[in-house]
Design a protein around this motif. Structure first.
Motif, PDB file in Angstrom:
ATOM      1  N   PHE A  44       0.853  -1.189   0.000  1.00  0.00           N
ATOM      2  CA  PHE A  44       0.000   0.000   0.000  1.00  0.00           C
ATOM      3  C   PHE A  44       0.884   1.231   0.000  1.00  0.00           C
ATOM      4  N   VAL A  45       0.478   2.237  -0.770  1.00  0.00           N
ATOM      5  CA  VAL A  45       1.158   3.535  -0.722  1.00  0.00           C
ATOM      6  C   VAL A  45       0.093   4.625  -0.766  1.00  0.00           C
ATOM      7  N   THR A  46       0.272   5.664   0.054  1.00  0.00           N
ATOM      8  CA  THR A  46      -0.697   6.756   0.086  1.00  0.00           C
ATOM      9  C   THR A  46      -0.018   8.040   0.520  1.00  0.00           C
ATOM     10  N   LEU A  47      -0.624   9.156   0.150  1.00  0.00           N
ATOM     11  CA  LEU A  47      -0.157  10.460   0.601  1.00  0.00           C
ATOM     12  C   LEU A  47      -0.876  10.805   1.895  1.00  0.00           C
ATOM     13  N   LEU A  48      -0.114  11.097   2.920  1.00  0.00           N
ATOM     14  CA  LEU A  48      -0.704  11.455   4.206  1.00  0.00           C
ATOM     15  C   LEU A  48      -1.065  12.928   4.242  1.00  0.00           C
ATOM     16  N   THR A  49      -2.103  13.253   5.009  1.00  0.00           N
ATOM     17  CA  THR A  49      -2.424  14.651   5.275  1.00  0.00           C
ATOM     18  C   THR A  49      -1.624  15.070   6.513  1.00  0.00           C
ATOM     19  N   SER A  50      -1.579  16.360   6.775  1.00  0.00           N
ATOM     20  CA  SER A  50      -0.971  16.815   8.023  1.00  0.00           C
ATOM     21  C   SER A  50      -1.855  16.322   9.144  1.00  0.00           C
ATOM     22  N   SER A  51      -1.320  15.437   9.976  1.00  0.00           N
ATOM     23  CA  SER A  51      -2.134  14.784  11.006  1.00  0.00           C
ATOM     24  C   SER A  51      -1.220  14.125  12.032  1.00  0.00           C
ATOM     25  N   VAL A  52      -1.848  13.377  12.925  1.00  0.00           N
ATOM     26  CA  VAL A  52      -1.093  12.635  13.935  1.00  0.00           C
ATOM     27  C   VAL A  52      -1.151  11.149  13.579  1.00  0.00           C
ATOM     28  N   VAL A  53       0.016  10.549  13.454  1.00  0.00           N
ATOM     29  CA  VAL A  53       0.116   9.102  13.244  1.00  0.00           C
ATOM     30  C   VAL A  53       0.197   8.476  14.637  1.00  0.00           C
ATOM     31  N   ARG A  54      -0.603   7.435  14.854  1.00  0.00           N
ATOM     32  CA  ARG A  54      -0.636   6.767  16.162  1.00  0.00           C
ATOM     33  C   ARG A  54      -0.273   5.306  15.962  1.00  0.00           C
ATOM     34  N   TRP A  55       0.474   4.761  16.894  1.00  0.00           N
ATOM     35  CA  TRP A  55       0.761   3.339  16.820  1.00  0.00           C
ATOM     36  C   TRP A  55       0.877   2.763  18.214  1.00  0.00           C
ATOM     37  N   ASN A  60       2.778  -2.586  24.062  1.00  0.00           N
ATOM     38  CA  ASN A  60       1.367  -2.226  24.203  1.00  0.00           C
ATOM     39  C   ASN A  60       1.153  -0.783  24.664  1.00  0.00           C
ATOM     40  N   VAL A  61       2.155   0.074  24.476  1.00  0.00           N
ATOM     41  CA  VAL A  61       2.058   1.487  24.849  1.00  0.00           C
ATOM     42  C   VAL A  61       1.780   2.294  23.584  1.00  0.00           C
ATOM     43  N   PRO A  62       0.739   3.154  23.624  1.00  0.00           N
ATOM     44  CA  PRO A  62       0.467   3.980  22.437  1.00  0.00           C
ATOM     45  C   PRO A  62       1.520   5.082  22.286  1.00  0.00           C
ATOM     46  N   ARG A  63       1.883   5.363  21.028  1.00  0.00           N
ATOM     47  CA  ARG A  63       2.849   6.419  20.727  1.00  0.00           C
ATOM     48  C   ARG A  63       2.257   7.291  19.619  1.00  0.00           C
ATOM     49  N   GLU A  91       4.852  11.837  23.497  1.00  0.00           N
ATOM     50  CA  GLU A  91       4.478  10.714  24.370  1.00  0.00           C
ATOM     51  C   GLU A  91       2.972  10.640  24.613  1.00  0.00           C
ATOM     52  N   SER A  92       2.292  11.818  24.533  1.00  0.00           N
ATOM     53  CA  SER A  92       0.847  11.844  24.737  1.00  0.00           C
ATOM     54  C   SER A  92       0.237  12.825  23.741  1.00  0.00           C
ATOM     55  N   LEU A  93      -1.051  12.680  23.488  1.00  0.00           N
ATOM     56  CA  LEU A  93      -1.728  13.600  22.570  1.00  0.00           C
ATOM     57  C   LEU A  93      -1.724  15.018  23.120  1.00  0.00           C
ATOM     58  N   GLU A  94      -1.938  15.167  24.422  1.00  0.00           N
ATOM     59  CA  GLU A  94      -1.956  16.501  25.035  1.00  0.00           C
ATOM     60  C   GLU A  94      -0.597  17.177  24.906  1.00  0.00           C
ATOM     61  N   GLY A  95       0.457  16.444  25.216  1.00  0.00           N
ATOM     62  CA  GLY A  95       1.811  16.991  25.103  1.00  0.00           C
ATOM     63  C   GLY A  95       2.158  17.332  23.673  1.00  0.00           C
ATOM     64  N   LEU A  96       1.771  16.469  22.756  1.00  0.00           N
ATOM     65  CA  LEU A  96       2.037  16.705  21.337  1.00  0.00           C
ATOM     66  C   LEU A  96       1.280  17.931  20.851  1.00  0.00           C
TER      67      LEU A  96
END
Length: 152
Positions: A44-55, A60-63, A91-96
């Motif tokens: 798969f290949v795609t163009l990302l928008t300006s956004s937050v990538v989460r993984w 098992n810790v979200p980043r 490290e967190s959505l709020e901090g980011l």
């Protein structure tokens, strides 16, 4: 690499932020909306928008990582690569969110200062041209003092 894991790489022109990090799943956003990637995903290949990538990492810790657009590539159902102009890990959505807001405020302030400097330079250039183009006594055949003297 554990079974069912993906390897994530996020790179910008000046820096590789994450290189082969083991992850379980990833969420990203392209112009069609949000999507997820897990082990075994089709190429798969795609163009990302300006956004937050989460993984979610193998621990098992979200980043999180804010990206300013970019290209996401999934290969062999085992690797996810993101190339973008700018990446801001957090490290967190709020901090980011706080980091991104601060950076945008700094960029807006720098752009405002650059516009002011540009306007000052433009005004200085116009003043210099007007000084150069202004007729001087005796240079164009007309001498204002001599003309004034002949009227008397």
């Amino acid at each position: 690499m554990s079974k069912g894991a993906l390897r994530l790489t996020i790179a910008t022109p000046p820096q590789v932020w994450f290189d082969g990090v083991e992850i379980v799943s990833l969420r990203a956003e392209d112009p069609t909306g949000s999507f997820g990637v897990r082990s075994g995903h089709a190429d798969f290949v795609t163009l990302l928008t300006s956004s937050v990538v989460r993984w979610t990492g193998a621990d098992n810790v979200p980043r999180y990582c804010a990206v300013s657009g970019g290209v996401l590539l999934v290969l062999g159902g085992a690797t996810v690569s993101i190339a973008c102009r700018e990446a801001i890990p957090g490290e967190s959505l709020e901090g980011l969110e706080a980091i991104v807001r601060h950076r945008h405020a700094d960029e807006s302030d720098a752009a405002r200062r650059a516009r002011i400097d540009q306007m000052r330079l433009h005004a200085r250039a116009v003043r210099q041209m007007l000084r150069y183009l202004r007729p001087r006594a005796g240079t164009d055949g007309a001498n204002p003092t001599a003309a004034g003297a002949s009227l008397q």
